[in-house]
Design a protein around this motif. Structure first.
Motif, short mmCIF file in Angstrom:
data_model
loop_
_atom_site.label_atom_id
_atom_site.label_comp_id
_atom_site.label_asym_id
_atom_site.label_seq_id
_atom_site.Cartn_x
_atom_site.Cartn_y
_atom_site.Cartn_z
N VAL A 147 0.84 -1.21 0.00
CA VAL A 147 0.00 0.00 0.00
C VAL A 147 0.87 1.25 0.00
CG1 VAL A 147 -1.70 1.31 1.31
CG2 VAL A 147 -1.96 -1.16 1.08
N THR A 148 1.93 1.25 0.80
CA THR A 148 2.85 2.38 0.81
C THR A 148 3.45 2.60 -0.57
OG1 THR A 148 3.41 2.02 3.14
CG2 THR A 148 4.98 3.28 1.83
N LEU A 149 3.90 1.53 -1.19
CA LEU A 149 4.46 1.64 -2.54
C LEU A 149 3.40 2.09 -3.54
CD1 LEU A 149 6.64 -1.61 -2.55
CD2 LEU A 149 7.46 0.75 -2.31
N GLY A 150 2.17 1.61 -3.35
CA GLY A 150 1.07 2.02 -4.23
C GLY A 150 0.75 3.50 -4.11
N LEU A 151 0.77 4.02 -2.87
CA LEU A 151 0.53 5.45 -2.68
C LEU A 151 1.63 6.28 -3.32
CD1 LEU A 151 -0.63 5.39 1.07
CD2 LEU A 151 -2.02 6.09 -0.88
N MET A 152 2.87 5.82 -3.16
CA MET A 152 3.99 6.53 -3.79
C MET A 152 3.85 6.53 -5.31
SD MET A 152 7.05 4.95 -1.43
CE MET A 152 8.38 5.73 -2.36
N PHE A 153 3.50 5.40 -5.87
CA PHE A 153 3.34 5.27 -7.32
C PHE A 153 2.20 6.17 -7.81
CE2 PHE A 153 1.42 3.16 -11.03
CZ PHE A 153 2.53 3.13 -11.88
N THR A 154 1.09 6.20 -7.06
CA THR A 154 -0.05 7.03 -7.46
C THR A 154 0.33 8.51 -7.46
OG1 THR A 154 -1.58 5.41 -6.51
CG2 THR A 154 -2.43 7.62 -6.90
N CYS A 155 1.02 8.96 -6.41
CA CYS A 155 1.46 10.36 -6.35
C CYS A 155 2.36 10.70 -7.54
CB CYS A 155 2.20 10.63 -5.05
SG CYS A 155 1.15 10.68 -3.57
N LEU A 156 3.26 9.78 -7.86
CA LEU A 156 4.19 10.03 -8.96
C LEU A 156 3.47 10.08 -10.29
CD1 LEU A 156 7.15 10.42 -9.72
CD2 LEU A 156 7.35 7.93 -9.92
N MET A 157 2.53 9.15 -10.51
CA MET A 157 1.78 9.13 -11.76
C MET A 157 0.90 10.38 -11.91
SD MET A 157 2.70 6.50 -13.51
CE MET A 157 4.32 6.89 -12.83
N VAL A 158 0.29 10.80 -10.82
CA VAL A 158 -0.54 12.02 -10.85
C VAL A 158 0.33 13.22 -11.20
CG1 VAL A 158 -1.84 13.63 -9.40
CG2 VAL A 158 -2.33 11.19 -9.29
N PHE A 211 1.58 12.72 -15.09
CA PHE A 211 0.62 12.68 -16.20
C PHE A 211 -0.58 13.63 -16.02
CE2 PHE A 211 2.77 8.54 -16.33
CZ PHE A 211 3.25 8.60 -17.63
N TYR A 212 -0.98 13.90 -14.78
CA TYR A 212 -2.09 14.84 -14.59
C TYR A 212 -1.56 16.26 -14.42
CZ TYR A 212 -6.02 17.29 -12.52
OH TYR A 212 -7.00 18.21 -12.25
N GLN A 213 -0.58 16.41 -13.55
CA GLN A 213 -0.04 17.75 -13.30
C GLN A 213 0.99 18.16 -14.36
OE1 GLN A 213 0.69 16.95 -8.77
NE2 GLN A 213 0.30 19.14 -9.03
N GLY A 214 1.38 17.22 -15.20
CA GLY A 214 2.38 17.52 -16.21
C GLY A 214 1.97 18.63 -17.17
N GLY A 215 0.66 18.86 -17.34
CA GLY A 215 0.19 19.90 -18.25
C GLY A 215 0.14 21.28 -17.63
N ASP A 216 0.43 21.39 -16.33
CA ASP A 216 0.32 22.69 -15.67
C ASP A 216 1.31 23.72 -16.21
OD1 ASP A 216 -1.72 21.82 -14.08
OD2 ASP A 216 -0.55 21.63 -12.24
N SER A 217 2.53 23.29 -16.49
CA SER A 217 3.55 24.24 -16.97
C SER A 217 3.14 24.84 -18.32
CB SER A 217 4.91 23.55 -17.10
OG SER A 217 4.82 22.42 -17.94
N ARG A 218 2.54 24.01 -19.18
CA ARG A 218 2.07 24.53 -20.48
C ARG A 218 0.96 25.56 -20.29
NH1 ARG A 218 -2.10 22.94 -23.20
NH2 ARG A 218 -2.26 21.02 -21.98
N GLY A 253 3.70 20.34 -5.63
CA GLY A 253 4.03 21.62 -6.24
C GLY A 253 5.30 21.64 -7.07
N GLY A 254 6.02 20.55 -7.13
CA GLY A 254 7.26 20.52 -7.91
C GLY A 254 8.06 19.27 -7.58
N TRP A 255 9.18 19.10 -8.28
CA TRP A 255 9.99 17.90 -8.08
C TRP A 255 10.54 17.81 -6.66
CZ3 TRP A 255 9.86 13.60 -10.53
CH2 TRP A 255 9.52 13.56 -11.88
N GLY A 256 11.02 18.93 -6.13
CA GLY A 256 11.54 18.91 -4.76
C GLY A 256 10.48 18.52 -3.75
N HIS A 257 9.27 19.03 -3.97
CA HIS A 257 8.15 18.74 -3.08
C HIS A 257 7.79 17.26 -3.10
CE1 HIS A 257 3.73 19.78 -1.85
NE2 HIS A 257 4.44 19.38 -0.82
N ILE A 258 7.65 16.71 -4.29
CA ILE A 258 7.21 15.31 -4.37
C ILE A 258 8.30 14.34 -3.93
CG2 ILE A 258 7.81 14.98 -6.82
CD1 ILE A 258 5.27 13.23 -7.02
N ILE A 259 9.55 14.61 -4.28
CA ILE A 259 10.64 13.70 -3.88
C ILE A 259 10.76 13.66 -2.36
CG2 ILE A 259 13.15 13.37 -3.91
CD1 ILE A 259 13.08 14.39 -6.83
N GLY A 260 10.74 14.83 -1.73
CA GLY A 260 10.81 14.87 -0.27
C GLY A 260 9.67 14.11 0.38
#
Length: 482
Positions: free
Chosen positions: A18-29, A32-39, A166-173
């Protein structure tokens, strides 16, 4: 200052799915979902600059910041004002536009005070050009779609905001801390309850943040509130037990041992202190504080019922158990080598109390008891070993142990009718008619008429199947006599 619990190691034989699944879900979101924000932001800035809206908003922004500092006493805005003035001096149009677009409090200020700030013509131009930018780009950003906006609180965003970052630093931490804390709490609660508790902590954390940011249009995103909930649950699970913590202070780091729950007020105090004195850092300190209290509170309130820690959580890991067993077993075998049989027996008994599933320990105890076949312990260990062999589907061992006891201990402490009957039944299943007949004779000698008759009937049926008529006739005669 950083202090995190470090009591456990990951057992990759039983991964924290479940922990790994939550991490994977956050990363995929995020990808692929937040990836369009910069554009969307680039398009918003491009249209904003093309509309020359900064000529209207930039002077108003300086006035707004100065007003916030002088009238509202918001000293955290001093840095923002200095940075904005520096951008103006450098003529950095992109970052100027981005600052004006993304300050949601300022946008709300413009909407409320446009009649005072601009002429009718400027006001009409601002509404005509700024509204489409908001509708087409800003409001479609992930943070405004699924983030937690205190001014527009909804039930679903109490969950969805936990998966945005909010960004790579945020999600990695956050992913690092989610893993470091999650695998232990998941092991303690089990995957299903862990997932529910994680999401509930995130929701409660969001509500606390909302309570301290009422009416704010600034969205909250990130899993840090939920992760703070894991920290609260972690220390509440261990309670007063002394566990290891890793701490990092400046350039110095080390491990300390302390009562787990003692860290809760330390963490809580740090978040509250930073909320009041750290200034504008963009960190949701009260969400962290809310998560800590939510996690600890859930364990304290429900720890004896729905959120009860699994019994095996506090047991050593398999590798550690193997190391302890090997050490204890070696000591017991050394006692055997010195012929200190009483000490060896006590050591094997102690080991068996901790490792009841290790059959080798029972075999050693049986061999030690066999040294005194006249004592009741030999009979007890024989019956125990016979039952254990049968449970492990080793009927041959059971029969051999029984035969050995007949030779050494039966004269002193006879086995019961049930024991001989069990051997007879097992022997027939193994098609060992010699052992079955021998068990029958011993059974007859116990005087148990009911079991003797039933055993005799089984022997008749077996010999008839084997077409051994003389044997079958013999047992039929015995059956008639009984």
């Amino acid at each position: 200052m950083l202090i995190i619990p470090a009591e456990n190691a990951v057992n990759w034989k039983r991964p924290p799915w479940v922990t790994l699944g939550l991490m994977f879900t956050c990363l995929m979101v995020f990808l692929f979902y937040q990836g369009g924000d910069s554009r969307k932001l680039e398009q918003a800035v491009s249209e904003y600059l093309a509309s020359d809206l900064q000529s209207l908003e930039a002077p108003a922004y300086e006035t707004y910041l100065e007003r916030e500092i002088s009238i509202q006493g918001d000293e955290s805005r001093i840095h923002e004002l200095q940075r904005f003035q520096e951008l103006q001096r450098d003529n950095d149009e992109f970052w100027l536009a981005l600052s004006l677009l993304m300050d949601r409090e300022f946008y709300r200020y413009l909407e409320s005070n446009q009649d005072v700030l601009w002429s009718v013509r400027d006001r009409a131009r601002w509404n005509e050009q700024r509204s489409p930018i908001e509708a087409n780009y800003i409001e479609r950003l992930s943070a405004f779609q699924l983030g937690l906006v205190p001014a527009e609180l909804s039930l679903y965003t109490l969950v969805t905001y936990q998966f945005l970052h909010g960004g790579w630093g945020h999600i990695i931490g956050n992913l690092v801390f989610l893993f470091l804390l999650g695998f232990t709490v998941e092991k303690a609660l089990g995957p299903g309850r862990f997932l529910i508790a994680y999401l509930v902590c995130g929701a409660l954390s969001g509500l606390v943040f909302t309570a301290f940011s009422l009416g704010s249009p600034v969205p909250l995103v990130g899993a840090s509130g939920s992760i703070s909930g894991l920290m609260g649950m972690y220390v509440a699970i261990y309670g007063l037990q002394r566990i290891r913590f890793f701490y990092f202070l400046g350039v110095y780091f080390n491990y300390i041992k302390a009562p787990a729950i003692a860290m809760l007020p330390v963490w809580l105090g740090k978040e509250i202190y930073d909320y009041w004195f750290a200034g504008a850092t963009g960190i949701a300190y009260m969400a962290h504080a809310g998560g800590l209290l939510a996690g600890a509170g859930l364990v304290w309130l429900l720890g004896r019922s729905w959120l009860q820690v699994r019994e095996e959580f506090f047991e050593p890991e398999a590798d550690e158990q193997d190391a302890r067993f090997t050490s204890g077993y070696g000591q017991a075998m050394a006692s055997l080598g010195r012929m200190e049989f009483d000490l060896a027996r006590h050591q094997f008994e102690a080991l068996r109390g901790h490792y009841p599933d290790r059959p080798i320990l029972l075999e050693h105890l049986y061999q030690l008891a066999k040294l005194r076949p006249d004592l009741p312990e030999y009979r007890a260990r024989t019956i125990e070993l016979m039952n254990d062999a049968l449970a492990r589907r080793q009927p041959e061992q059971m029969i051999e142990v029984w035969k050995e006891y007949l030779a050494k201990g039966e004269a002193h402490q006879p086995l019961g009718a049930e024991d001989h009957n069990r051997v007879l039944f097992t022997s027939l299943k193994q098609h060992d008619t010699k052992a079955a007949e021998k068990a029958f004779e011993r059974l007859r000698g116990t005087g148990d008429q009911l079991l003797t008759v039933e055993a005799c009937r089984l022997l008749v049926e077996e010999f008839e199947k084997l077409q051994m008529e003389p044997k079958a006739r013999h047992y039929r005669q015995l059956l008639q006599a009984n």
